[in-house]
Design a protein around this motif. Structure first.
Motif, PDB file in Angstrom:
ATOM      1  N   LYS A   1       0.844  -1.192   0.000  1.00 46.48           N
ATOM      2  CA  LYS A   1       0.000   0.000   0.000  1.00 46.48           C
ATOM      3  C   LYS A   1       0.881   1.243   0.000  1.00 46.48           C
ATOM      4  CE  LYS A   1      -4.114  -1.878   2.102  1.00 46.48           C
ATOM      5  NZ  LYS A   1      -5.179  -1.694   3.066  1.00 46.48           N
ATOM      6  N   PHE A   2       0.392   2.270  -0.694  1.00 51.82           N
ATOM      7  CA  PHE A   2       1.090   3.546  -0.788  1.00 51.82           C
ATOM      8  C   PHE A   2       0.152   4.661  -0.365  1.00 51.82           C
ATOM      9  CE2 PHE A   2       2.915   0.932  -4.197  1.00 51.82           C
ATOM     10  CZ  PHE A   2       4.263   1.015  -3.911  1.00 51.82           C
ATOM     11  N   LEU A   3       0.715   5.700   0.229  1.00 53.17           N
ATOM     12  CA  LEU A   3       0.000   6.937   0.487  1.00 53.17           C
ATOM     13  C   LEU A   3       0.864   8.058  -0.080  1.00 53.17           C
ATOM     14  CD1 LEU A   3      -2.335   8.533   1.767  1.00 53.17           C
ATOM     15  CD2 LEU A   3      -0.952   8.657   3.866  1.00 53.17           C
ATOM     16  N   HIS A   4       0.367   8.720  -1.122  1.00 56.54           N
ATOM     17  CA  HIS A   4       1.080   9.868  -1.687  1.00 56.54           C
ATOM     18  C   HIS A   4       0.474  11.113  -1.062  1.00 56.54           C
ATOM     19  CE1 HIS A   4       2.569  12.241  -5.429  1.00 56.54           C
ATOM     20  NE2 HIS A   4       3.033  12.724  -4.288  1.00 56.54           N
ATOM     21  N   ILE A   5       1.252  11.783  -0.266  1.00 58.87           N
ATOM     22  CA  ILE A   5       0.815  12.987   0.440  1.00 58.87           C
ATOM     23  C   ILE A   5       1.163  14.201  -0.407  1.00 58.87           C
ATOM     24  CG2 ILE A   5       1.081  14.353   2.553  1.00 58.87           C
ATOM     25  CD1 ILE A   5       1.974  11.664   3.894  1.00 58.87           C
ATOM     26  N   ASN A   6       0.187  15.070  -0.608  1.00 59.78           N
ATOM     27  CA  ASN A   6       0.347  16.325  -1.353  1.00 59.78           C
ATOM     28  C   ASN A   6       0.675  16.113  -2.830  1.00 59.78           C
ATOM     29  OD1 ASN A   6      -0.253  17.800   0.923  1.00 59.78           O
ATOM     30  ND2 ASN A   6       1.874  18.181   1.454  1.00 59.78           N
ATOM     31  N   SER A   7      -0.142  15.341  -3.489  1.00 60.09           N
ATOM     32  CA  SER A   7      -0.042  15.193  -4.939  1.00 60.09           C
ATOM     33  C   SER A   7      -0.875  16.300  -5.581  1.00 60.09           C
ATOM     34  CB  SER A   7      -0.568  13.823  -5.362  1.00 60.09           C
ATOM     35  OG  SER A   7      -0.444  13.661  -6.749  1.00 60.09           O
ATOM     36  N   ALA A   8      -0.311  16.968  -6.580  1.00 60.88           N
ATOM     37  CA  ALA A   8      -0.985  18.111  -7.196  1.00 60.88           C
ATOM     38  C   ALA A   8      -1.851  17.692  -8.376  1.00 60.88           C
ATOM     39  CB  ALA A   8       0.042  19.136  -7.658  1.00 60.88           C
ATOM     40  N   PHE A   9      -3.070  18.234  -8.386  1.00 65.50           N
ATOM     41  CA  PHE A   9      -4.014  18.056  -9.486  1.00 65.50           C
ATOM     42  C   PHE A   9      -4.732  19.378  -9.710  1.00 65.50           C
ATOM     43  CE2 PHE A   9      -3.592  13.717  -7.891  1.00 65.50           C
ATOM     44  CZ  PHE A   9      -3.429  13.013  -9.069  1.00 65.50           C
ATOM     45  N   ASN A  10      -5.489  19.456 -10.781  1.00 68.19           N
ATOM     46  CA  ASN A  10      -6.346  20.596 -11.024  1.00 68.19           C
ATOM     47  C   ASN A  10      -7.359  20.687  -9.886  1.00 68.19           C
ATOM     48  OD1 ASN A  10      -8.962  21.829 -12.394  1.00 68.19           O
ATOM     49  ND2 ASN A  10      -7.160  22.517 -13.534  1.00 68.19           N
ATOM     50  N   CYS A  11      -7.821  21.877  -9.560  1.00 65.20           N
ATOM     51  CA  CYS A  11      -8.817  22.044  -8.493  1.00 65.20           C
ATOM     52  C   CYS A  11     -10.141  21.354  -8.819  1.00 65.20           C
ATOM     53  CB  CYS A  11      -9.078  23.530  -8.246  1.00 65.20           C
ATOM     54  SG  CYS A  11      -7.661  24.406  -7.574  1.00 65.20           S
TER      55      CYS A  11
ATOM     56  N   CYS B   1      -6.822  26.492 -11.579  1.00 68.96           N
ATOM     57  CA  CYS B   1      -6.060  26.469 -10.334  1.00 68.96           C
ATOM     58  C   CYS B   1      -5.609  25.041 -10.057  1.00 68.96           C
ATOM     59  CB  CYS B   1      -6.888  26.988  -9.166  1.00 68.96           C
ATOM     60  SG  CYS B   1      -8.429  26.087  -8.894  1.00 68.96           S
ATOM     61  N   LEU B   2      -4.632  24.911  -9.153  1.00 67.22           N
ATOM     62  CA  LEU B   2      -4.148  23.602  -8.727  1.00 67.22           C
ATOM     63  C   LEU B   2      -4.445  23.407  -7.256  1.00 67.22           C
ATOM     64  CD1 LEU B   2      -0.663  23.472 -10.505  1.00 67.22           C
ATOM     65  CD2 LEU B   2      -2.835  22.478 -11.256  1.00 67.22           C
ATOM     66  N   CYS B   3      -4.457  22.145  -6.855  1.00 61.88           N
ATOM     67  CA  CYS B   3      -4.841  21.779  -5.504  1.00 61.88           C
ATOM     68  C   CYS B   3      -4.048  20.543  -5.090  1.00 61.88           C
ATOM     69  CB  CYS B   3      -6.337  21.479  -5.529  1.00 61.88           C
ATOM     70  SG  CYS B   3      -7.101  21.434  -3.938  1.00 61.88           S
ATOM     71  N   LEU B   4      -3.841  20.352  -3.794  1.00 60.30           N
ATOM     72  CA  LEU B   4      -3.127  19.182  -3.291  1.00 60.30           C
ATOM     73  C   LEU B   4      -4.103  18.152  -2.738  1.00 60.30           C
ATOM     74  CD1 LEU B   4      -0.167  20.971  -1.477  1.00 60.30           C
ATOM     75  CD2 LEU B   4      -0.195  19.942  -3.765  1.00 60.30           C
ATOM     76  N   PHE B   5      -3.828  16.900  -3.039  1.00 57.07           N
ATOM     77  CA  PHE B   5      -4.644  15.765  -2.598  1.00 57.07           C
ATOM     78  C   PHE B   5      -3.725  14.700  -1.998  1.00 57.07           C
ATOM     79  CE2 PHE B   5      -6.990  17.744  -5.995  1.00 57.07           C
ATOM     80  CZ  PHE B   5      -8.327  17.550  -5.716  1.00 57.07           C
ATOM     81  N   ASP B   6      -4.270  13.874  -1.119  1.00 56.98           N
ATOM     82  CA  ASP B   6      -3.587  12.674  -0.648  1.00 56.98           C
ATOM     83  C   ASP B   6      -4.231  11.479  -1.342  1.00 56.98           C
ATOM     84  OD1 ASP B   6      -2.122  14.277   1.057  1.00 56.98           O
ATOM     85  OD2 ASP B   6      -3.292  13.771   2.839  1.00 56.98           O
ATOM     86  N   LEU B   7      -3.406  10.593  -1.902  1.00 56.18           N
ATOM     87  CA  LEU B   7      -3.899   9.423  -2.628  1.00 56.18           C
ATOM     88  C   LEU B   7      -3.484   8.150  -1.922  1.00 56.18           C
ATOM     89  CD1 LEU B   7      -2.805  10.392  -6.260  1.00 56.18           C
ATOM     90  CD2 LEU B   7      -4.924  10.968  -5.103  1.00 56.18           C
ATOM     91  N   GLU B   8      -4.445   7.260  -1.692  1.00 55.44           N
ATOM     92  CA  GLU B   8      -4.164   5.946  -1.127  1.00 55.44           C
ATOM     93  C   GLU B   8      -4.268   4.921  -2.251  1.00 55.44           C
ATOM     94  OE1 GLU B   8      -5.677   2.914   2.387  1.00 55.44           O
ATOM     95  OE2 GLU B   8      -6.732   4.793   2.085  1.00 55.44           O
ATOM     96  N   MET B   9      -3.201   4.130  -2.435  1.00 51.60           N
ATOM     97  CA  MET B   9      -3.120   3.190  -3.552  1.00 51.60           C
ATOM     98  C   MET B   9      -2.653   1.832  -3.043  1.00 51.60           C
ATOM     99  SD  MET B   9      -0.861   5.790  -5.843  1.00 51.60           S
ATOM    100  CE  MET B   9      -0.069   6.601  -4.473  1.00 51.60           C
ATOM    101  N   GLN B  10      -2.837   0.792  -3.892  1.00 46.44           N
ATOM    102  CA  GLN B  10      -2.333  -0.520  -3.512  1.00 46.44           C
ATOM    103  C   GLN B  10      -1.983  -1.350  -4.738  1.00 46.44           C
ATOM    104  OE1 GLN B  10      -5.356  -2.577  -1.296  1.00 46.44           O
ATOM    105  NE2 GLN B  10      -6.477  -3.195  -3.104  1.00 46.44           N
ATOM    106  N   ALA B  11      -1.057  -2.283  -4.522  1.00 46.62           N
ATOM    107  CA  ALA B  11      -0.680  -3.261  -5.532  1.00 46.62           C
ATOM    108  C   ALA B  11      -0.646  -4.622  -4.850  1.00 46.62           C
ATOM    109  CB  ALA B  11       0.677  -2.928  -6.129  1.00 46.62           C
ATOM    110  N   SER B  12      -1.135  -5.651  -5.542  1.00 47.20           N
ATOM    111  CA  SER B  12      -1.182  -6.999  -4.976  1.00 47.20           C
ATOM    112  C   SER B  12      -0.171  -7.906  -5.666  1.00 47.20           C
ATOM    113  CB  SER B  12      -2.589  -7.579  -5.136  1.00 47.20           C
ATOM    114  OG  SER B  12      -3.527  -6.782  -4.454  1.00 47.20           O
ATOM    115  N   ASP B  13       0.072  -9.044  -5.043  1.00 48.99           N
ATOM    116  CA  ASP B  13       0.999 -10.068  -5.559  1.00 48.99           C
ATOM    117  C   ASP B  13       2.409  -9.524  -5.724  1.00 48.99           C
ATOM    118  OD1 ASP B  13      -1.003 -12.057  -5.693  1.00 48.99           O
ATOM    119  OD2 ASP B  13      -1.682 -11.263  -7.617  1.00 48.99           O
ATOM    120  N   ILE B  14       2.867  -8.749  -4.749  1.00 46.39           N
ATOM    121  CA  ILE B  14       4.214  -8.194  -4.751  1.00 46.39           C
ATOM    122  C   ILE B  14       5.090  -9.050  -3.841  1.00 46.39           C
ATOM    123  CG2 ILE B  14       5.634  -6.158  -4.269  1.00 46.39           C
ATOM    124  CD1 ILE B  14       3.557  -5.718  -6.485  1.00 46.39           C
TER     125      ILE B  14
END
Length: 157
Positions: A60-70, A99-112
């Motif tokens: 599992k990953f958590l990307h803190i402060n990833s930028a995207f469009n608002c 405008c741009l905005c910051l988001f936190d994304l929670e992701m996952q990969a299986s069978d690693i």
């Protein structure tokens, strides 16, 4: 003519063989935050945190402060795994606001499998800033964080 057909078939087989070891996970995004308020502070960095479960082989990953469009519409993540390389590509469906905005994304990969991996995050609005790239060693540590200070918009305001 037979030589041309043979070369064509050989080229197709070679292309298929080259992509055989690469696995793509298109629905890797579990959840994401709403657009963060810049009034709260804590927006002068971008970080990737990871957590590995050896029993389930889930990373599992958590990307803190990833930028995207608002107004990004739907956010998506694609994870590609090839050999000891993990590439995470983040995207948005649309850029409906100016405008741009910051988001936190929670992701996952299986069978690693446990091992040492080179991790690279591709962010849509990074421009000339350093990308999140690091080595993660799942043999030695099942959790970790890699962080980069950022000062360009939308970070650091």
């Amino acid at each position: 003519m037979k030589k041309t057909v043979f070369i064509f078939l050989l080229a197709i087989i070679s292309l298929l063989a080259c992509n055989k070891d690469e696995e793509e996970i298109n629905d890797a995004l579990i959840s994401h935050s709403e657009c963060k308020s810049f009034k709260d502070g804590g927006n002068d960095f971008s970080a990737i945190e990871y957590q590995y479960n050896a029993d389930s082989k889930q990373l599992k990953f958590l990307h803190i402060n990833s930028a995207f469009n608002c107004c990004p519409g739907e956010l998506s993540v694609q994870i590609s795994i090839e050999g000891n390389s993990i590439k995470i590509s983040e995207a948005e469906k649309e850029a409906a606001c100016n405008c741009l905005c910051l988001f936190d994304l929670e992701m996952q990969a299986s069978d690693i499998n446990a091992g040492i991996y080179q991790l690279k995050i591709t962010e849509p609005y990074l421009y000339d800033q350093e990308s999140l790239e690091c080595t993660i060693n799942l043999n030695d540590s099942i959790t970790g964080t890699y962080r980069l200070e950022r000062s360009n918009y939308p970070w650091g305001i």
